[in-house]
Design a protein around this motif. Sequence first.
Motif, PDB file in Angstrom:
ATOM      1  N   LEU A  55       9.387  -3.185 -17.043  1.00  0.00           N
ATOM      2  CA  LEU A  55       8.453  -2.614 -15.203  1.00  0.00           C
ATOM      3  C   LEU A  55       6.757  -2.804 -15.478  1.00  0.00           C
ATOM      4  CD1 LEU A  55       9.827   0.916 -15.418  1.00  0.00           C
ATOM      5  CD2 LEU A  55      10.486  -0.005 -13.719  1.00  0.00           C
ATOM      6  N   ALA A  56       6.076  -2.788 -16.417  1.00  0.00           N
ATOM      7  CA  ALA A  56       4.505  -3.543 -16.236  1.00  0.00           C
ATOM      8  C   ALA A  56       4.263  -4.993 -15.507  1.00  0.00           C
ATOM      9  CB  ALA A  56       4.101  -2.661 -17.227  1.00  0.00           C
ATOM     10  N   LEU A  57       5.907  -5.626 -15.822  1.00  0.00           N
ATOM     11  CA  LEU A  57       5.326  -7.498 -15.712  1.00  0.00           C
ATOM     12  C   LEU A  57       5.943  -6.674 -13.995  1.00  0.00           C
ATOM     13  CD1 LEU A  57       6.716  -9.007 -18.897  1.00  0.00           C
ATOM     14  CD2 LEU A  57       5.017  -8.873 -17.863  1.00  0.00           C
ATOM     15  N   GLU A  58       6.580  -6.276 -13.393  1.00  0.00           N
ATOM     16  CA  GLU A  58       7.559  -6.455 -12.185  1.00  0.00           C
ATOM     17  C   GLU A  58       6.164  -6.095 -10.972  1.00  0.00           C
ATOM     18  OE1 GLU A  58      10.920  -4.278 -12.319  1.00  0.00           O
ATOM     19  OE2 GLU A  58      11.626  -4.136  -9.836  1.00  0.00           O
ATOM     20  N   ALA A  94      -4.542  -3.169 -14.879  1.00  0.00           N
ATOM     21  CA  ALA A  94      -3.801  -2.747 -15.770  1.00  0.00           C
ATOM     22  C   ALA A  94      -3.205  -2.157 -15.491  1.00  0.00           C
ATOM     23  CB  ALA A  94      -4.182  -2.228 -17.173  1.00  0.00           C
ATOM     24  N   VAL A  95      -1.404  -2.054 -15.853  1.00  0.00           N
ATOM     25  CA  VAL A  95      -0.192  -1.518 -15.333  1.00  0.00           C
ATOM     26  C   VAL A  95      -0.366  -0.423 -16.103  1.00  0.00           C
ATOM     27  CG1 VAL A  95       1.957  -1.215 -13.930  1.00  0.00           C
ATOM     28  CG2 VAL A  95       0.061  -3.385 -13.957  1.00  0.00           C
ATOM     29  N   ALA A  96       0.319   1.223 -16.498  1.00  0.00           N
ATOM     30  CA  ALA A  96       1.029   1.877 -17.822  1.00  0.00           C
ATOM     31  C   ALA A  96       2.255   2.188 -16.970  1.00  0.00           C
ATOM     32  CB  ALA A  96       0.404   2.728 -17.275  1.00  0.00           C
ATOM     33  N   LEU A 127       3.666  -7.567  -7.627  1.00  0.00           N
ATOM     34  CA  LEU A 127       3.477  -6.110  -6.225  1.00  0.00           C
ATOM     35  C   LEU A 127       2.063  -5.497  -5.883  1.00  0.00           C
ATOM     36  CD1 LEU A 127       6.272  -3.244  -7.056  1.00  0.00           C
ATOM     37  CD2 LEU A 127       6.595  -5.534  -5.504  1.00  0.00           C
ATOM     38  N   VAL A 128       0.605  -6.464  -6.995  1.00  0.00           N
ATOM     39  CA  VAL A 128      -0.260  -5.949  -6.308  1.00  0.00           C
ATOM     40  C   VAL A 128      -0.683  -7.546  -5.271  1.00  0.00           C
ATOM     41  CG1 VAL A 128      -2.532  -5.518  -7.498  1.00  0.00           C
ATOM     42  CG2 VAL A 128      -0.755  -4.929  -8.656  1.00  0.00           C
ATOM     43  N   ASP A 129      -1.282  -7.047  -4.714  1.00  0.00           N
ATOM     44  CA  ASP A 129      -1.641  -7.891  -3.928  1.00  0.00           C
ATOM     45  C   ASP A 129      -2.906  -8.319  -4.035  1.00  0.00           C
ATOM     46  OD1 ASP A 129      -1.993 -10.005  -1.386  1.00  0.00           O
ATOM     47  OD2 ASP A 129      -2.041  -7.925   0.366  1.00  0.00           O
ATOM     48  N   ILE A 130      -3.550  -9.166  -4.576  1.00  0.00           N
ATOM     49  CA  ILE A 130      -5.093  -9.861  -4.681  1.00  0.00           C
ATOM     50  C   ILE A 130      -5.565 -10.528  -3.605  1.00  0.00           C
ATOM     51  CG2 ILE A 130      -7.193 -10.288  -6.715  1.00  0.00           C
ATOM     52  CD1 ILE A 130      -4.530  -9.928  -8.810  1.00  0.00           C
ATOM     53  N   SER A 155      -1.157  -0.608  -4.078  1.00  0.00           N
ATOM     54  CA  SER A 155      -0.450   0.956  -3.783  1.00  0.00           C
ATOM     55  C   SER A 155       1.093   0.536  -3.892  1.00  0.00           C
ATOM     56  CB  SER A 155      -0.859   0.944  -2.219  1.00  0.00           C
ATOM     57  OG  SER A 155      -0.783  -0.415  -1.324  1.00  0.00           O
ATOM     58  N   LYS A 156       1.139  -0.621  -3.670  1.00  0.00           N
ATOM     59  CA  LYS A 156       3.027  -1.026  -3.927  1.00  0.00           C
ATOM     60  C   LYS A 156       3.220  -0.989  -5.869  1.00  0.00           C
ATOM     61  CE  LYS A 156       2.795  -4.369  -0.034  1.00  0.00           C
ATOM     62  NZ  LYS A 156       3.146  -6.218   0.097  1.00  0.00           N
ATOM     63  N   ALA A 157       2.444  -1.890  -6.046  1.00  0.00           N
ATOM     64  CA  ALA A 157       2.715  -1.660  -7.222  1.00  0.00           C
ATOM     65  C   ALA A 157       2.543  -0.138  -8.330  1.00  0.00           C
ATOM     66  CB  ALA A 157       1.975  -2.284  -8.465  1.00  0.00           C
ATOM     67  N   GLU A 158       2.030   0.539  -7.420  1.00  0.00           N
ATOM     68  CA  GLU A 158       1.815   2.113  -7.702  1.00  0.00           C
ATOM     69  C   GLU A 158       3.361   2.737  -7.701  1.00  0.00           C
ATOM     70  OE1 GLU A 158      -2.833   3.957  -7.836  1.00  0.00           O
ATOM     71  OE2 GLU A 158      -2.337   1.722  -6.837  1.00  0.00           O
ATOM     72  N   ALA A 159       3.644   2.302  -6.478  1.00  0.00           N
ATOM     73  CA  ALA A 159       4.986   3.287  -5.697  1.00  0.00           C
ATOM     74  C   ALA A 159       5.604   3.460  -6.862  1.00  0.00           C
ATOM     75  CB  ALA A 159       4.881   3.160  -4.261  1.00  0.00           C
ATOM     76  N   LEU A 160       6.167   1.149  -7.612  1.00  0.00           N
ATOM     77  CA  LEU A 160       7.553   1.319  -7.987  1.00  0.00           C
ATOM     78  C   LEU A 160       7.937   2.522  -8.842  1.00  0.00           C
ATOM     79  CD1 LEU A 160       9.123  -0.969  -8.662  1.00  0.00           C
ATOM     80  CD2 LEU A 160       7.682  -1.346 -10.363  1.00  0.00           C
ATOM     81  N   PRO A 161       8.912   2.665  -8.917  1.00  0.00           N
ATOM     82  CA  PRO A 161      10.019   4.129  -9.885  1.00  0.00           C
ATOM     83  C   PRO A 161       9.099   3.709 -10.820  1.00  0.00           C
ATOM     84  CG  PRO A 161      11.277   3.983  -7.890  1.00  0.00           C
ATOM     85  CD  PRO A 161       9.452   2.076  -8.405  1.00  0.00           C
TER      86      PRO A 161
END
Lengths: 331, 801
Positions: free
Chosen positions: B138-141, B130-132, B145-148, B83-89
Amino acid sequence: MELPAFQYHRPASAEDAVALLKQYGDDADLVAGGTDLLPNYKNRLNNKKHVVSLAGIASLRELSPTRIGALTRLVEMERSEVLASTLPILQETAASISSPPLREHGTVGGNLMLDTRCYFFNQAPMWRRSKHFCLKAEGDQCLVVPSSNDHCYATYSGELAAAFLVLGASLDLLGPDGARSVLVSDFFEDEGIVRFRDRRPGEIVVGVTIPDSAQQLAAGYSKLRIRDSIDFPSLGVAVAVKTDTANNIEHLHVATTAMTSRPESLDSEVQSFVGQRASPAVAAEIGDAVHKASKAYRNVPLDPRYRRKMAGVFTRRLLERLDSAFGDTRG
Amino acid sequence: MGTYQNKRAFREVANDLPDPDGDRRQDDSKFNLIGKRTPLIDARDKVTGQAIYTDDIQLPGMLICKIFRAPWAHARIDKIDTSKAEALPGVHAVMIGTDAPIKFGVLPISQDETALAVDKVRHQGEGVFAVAAESEALALEAFDLVDIEVTQLKPFLNKKDSVRDIRDDEEKIHEHCRYDNNIHKRVEQEFGDPSGAFENAAYTAHASFEFQGVTHAFTEPIAAIAHWTPDERLVIWTSQQVPHYTHLALSKVLELPMHRIRVIKPVVGGGFGGKSDPFPHEMVVSWLAMKTGRPVKILFDREEVFFSNHGRHPTSTHVGMAVSDEGKITALDVDALIDGGAFGSFGVVTAYYNGVLSHGPYRIPSFKYRGTRVYSNRPVSGAMRGHGSVNSRLCSEVALDMICAEAGWDPVEVRLKNTLPEFTTLVNGFRITSNGIRECIETVARKSNWSDKHGKLPPGRGIGIGCGFYISGSALQIHKSRLPQSTVHLKIDMDGGVTIHTGASDIGQGSDTMAAQVVAEVLGLPMERMRVYAVDTDMSPIDLGSYSSRVTFMNGLAAKRAAEQIRDMLIEAAVSISGYAKESFELRDSWVYNRHWPDASVRYMDALEEALADRGALIASGSYTAPPMGLGYKGAGAGLSPTYSFTSYICELEVDAETGFITPCSIWAAHDCGRVLNPIAVEGQIEGSIHMGLGQVLCEEMDYLGPALVNGNLLDYRVPTPTQTPHMDVTLVESIDPEGPFGAKECGEGGLAPILPAVANAVYDAVGVRVKRLPMTPDVVLAAIERKARADRKQEAAESA
């Protein structure tokens, strides 16, 4: 993988470079050809916010048998006619570094100041994360010698340093407090993070000074690597020798690189041979002495035992090549 | 006659008819282009930097995808919170394994991969999420932020551990393994009477070999772009050898009907088998494109390419060979333990090929094979040039050399005694047609001056021979289907150019040029009229792709058959213009030429104009389906091919007995590829195969520290450089295959395996040691030399005592 963001500075003089280094302190790195620094930056290895380029400093490009500017490109050293007739070992060493395209960019200063390398260090971030990082980058333990939490065993792979060692060269440094000169043999520290003795903040290597007497030595360099190009050395051996008309050894210098965290002079281990008459048997004895005296860290290709053995073989073969008095008389 | 006002459109400058006895091949076959040194049709694009690879494609609004790769080798995923990663602008979507959990794999019998790890991770480097995002940075940032949370499991890193039953503190890598172990596939085959043959043999040899894994190291990193179009179709550009299997797998995983998916293969910068599976990242970018409605691109870092691997399996192989006192091979026994890594890939085929591709090029009356492919927590192994044949080939060729050394026989003569004839059947049911192995062996022996050198060179210098054979396309299809294995469409309109639609993937090997050459030959037209469109699944007929060395044979035949239909249309047109019988016409030199009455010949453009009248563009479809063959036992289809290539290499080299360095000096190569369609391309394939094989035997290996690949980059993974490439003398032996296009067979893969034993046997000739661990790095060779020296000293001491 893109480079991380950093501010790029391109000073026009060595003094300006020193001033920038002083200003940014630990937040700055120096770059010349970039062939060592930029791949490390892509792997996010100790990136700094500021990168100070020496590429625009024309005064550091001197090239003579007694003075070589830090910005001299390896390809210029390799193709130098004046070095070919005076110090062929430098030509030979430069020609063995990396590959032709990289020698177009890599510099003498860059090769001397090459960062230490290690299987556990020169890796992408995910890989290093899987090992919980190492002492040299983000971690608190050396992964080569896991009992070590205060000593880094990364391997120094610069090649010119071994050649300069056997020639008795010194480094010319410029810092905020002015210029000074340090013998190559006094400059490096056998520790992968510290790397240098008495390195002073803001100081840069501007060149190398080689004594005139070095031109009297027969000197050569030999490199151990699996491929004939591209590879860093798993071992480099430099030998300089002089015999008199009666074939007695007058001078003998041996140095290795890519074995420990610094270029190693083995002069003290071979000094007992000075005064002896050169012969194939003595060449073999010198080789054995180098083999026995060498140590090697286990973090570059080929295992330490093999590399130490080869240090002896390469030393003997260099002696045979450099002075016929060491050669096998049969053939 | 013409219906167009501007007749000049049809009447291009044509030269006068050439002398029919002019530039013709000496073997009486009258070809215009076949056998001519023909530059690859995409060569100029590539060398001028104009070729469009996947990463060159930019689409409006395109996002960048990065896949987070597991630092763990074997771990249960307890929790992923994105959720935190998804919230990153700037981040548009984050995908996890359960978003697309349907399993896929290249073989229908081995569907064990998912787009991203679902529930558990099976090797270091496997994708976890995976991040788009709008940029790579930004993807690397977002990664951070993903909690695993994971529970690490004991990894299986040794082949032998994967064979035994799991222990209480262990978990199987895949639930679906039939027994309580990590065995993926077991194959056992026996033909004739191997135990009797070994009992009665005059000579036997037994040896065990260790092969490290090697990978393809293709130039272009893996890349793909997916686009969910406004009319809700998925378009994917992907660096693929087999777009058709990607098409099938995407349909399955994304639950989209195939007609709503379009797979496009841009220019591909090398594959060698490493781009022939449907891939997780193809599923990932497609899912992300569908989710975000924006094009999504992924370009692997080189390290990720190494994690994707699918390279040659690390293998432990034991071989036994029995030979009669006349030097005839009576039995071969191969036992291979094969490390498949974390997934199946082509592994079931590998498990068969390690055995069945040892049946030639010699007559082997009795044969026994046990192959075991296991799962491990390492990047997946798969198909790589010479798939399955390479490691076992080294074993059997060295075993034969060992027997020759013991019996005092010449290895060339013994090989010549054992070669298969042409047009024969093997004990396992393989059908051998054309076969130039004898000529191959005799050629390299003659050119290398073998008889003056073997056993006679000074110490440290040696010469060795290796032979091999390889399939020219798998006769059976991976996916059971009644479709042909290859189809080619042609279209010719009033411009006179020939459009070739093919589904065969040019991956640098030159298949587009091959198709163009075949069509141009049949139509008697110059290459500059050919234009090849490959591969776009909306336009290209289905071809099963560029693997198993099938393209020249199968796609070449499909192209030829399509062209022959167009040829007949043009001849009919010439008949209608001239009134002469169709039997007297042939197509050549841009004419529909009349053999008997040259004055009745019709220019190509005139014939075309006539043929197009009231019909429009000429179109044709040609195809190839392998004829039924083989026996009926389980696994009989593995290695069946409509024909086989044959190869023999001799290598002369130096070994520095004090350092262990091997320096190949010269290699004499002879390869039977049937009719040589394009000598430039075939020689290039043979030289490339030798170079690649030298890498495996001398310096390449996937080097692991526990679960971690240490050398996942092109500095530390040591592909040989030009400075290590020896002089190569390549002879092409033309056995003229009765079924291949103009008699052609494969040349892309069979040329790899024989260089390994040629080197190994030459090392023995040079310094008297059998190095049984690959790669033969100098430390390994020196250790073997020192072992032998110690043993020799011991024996001397014993004899003098």
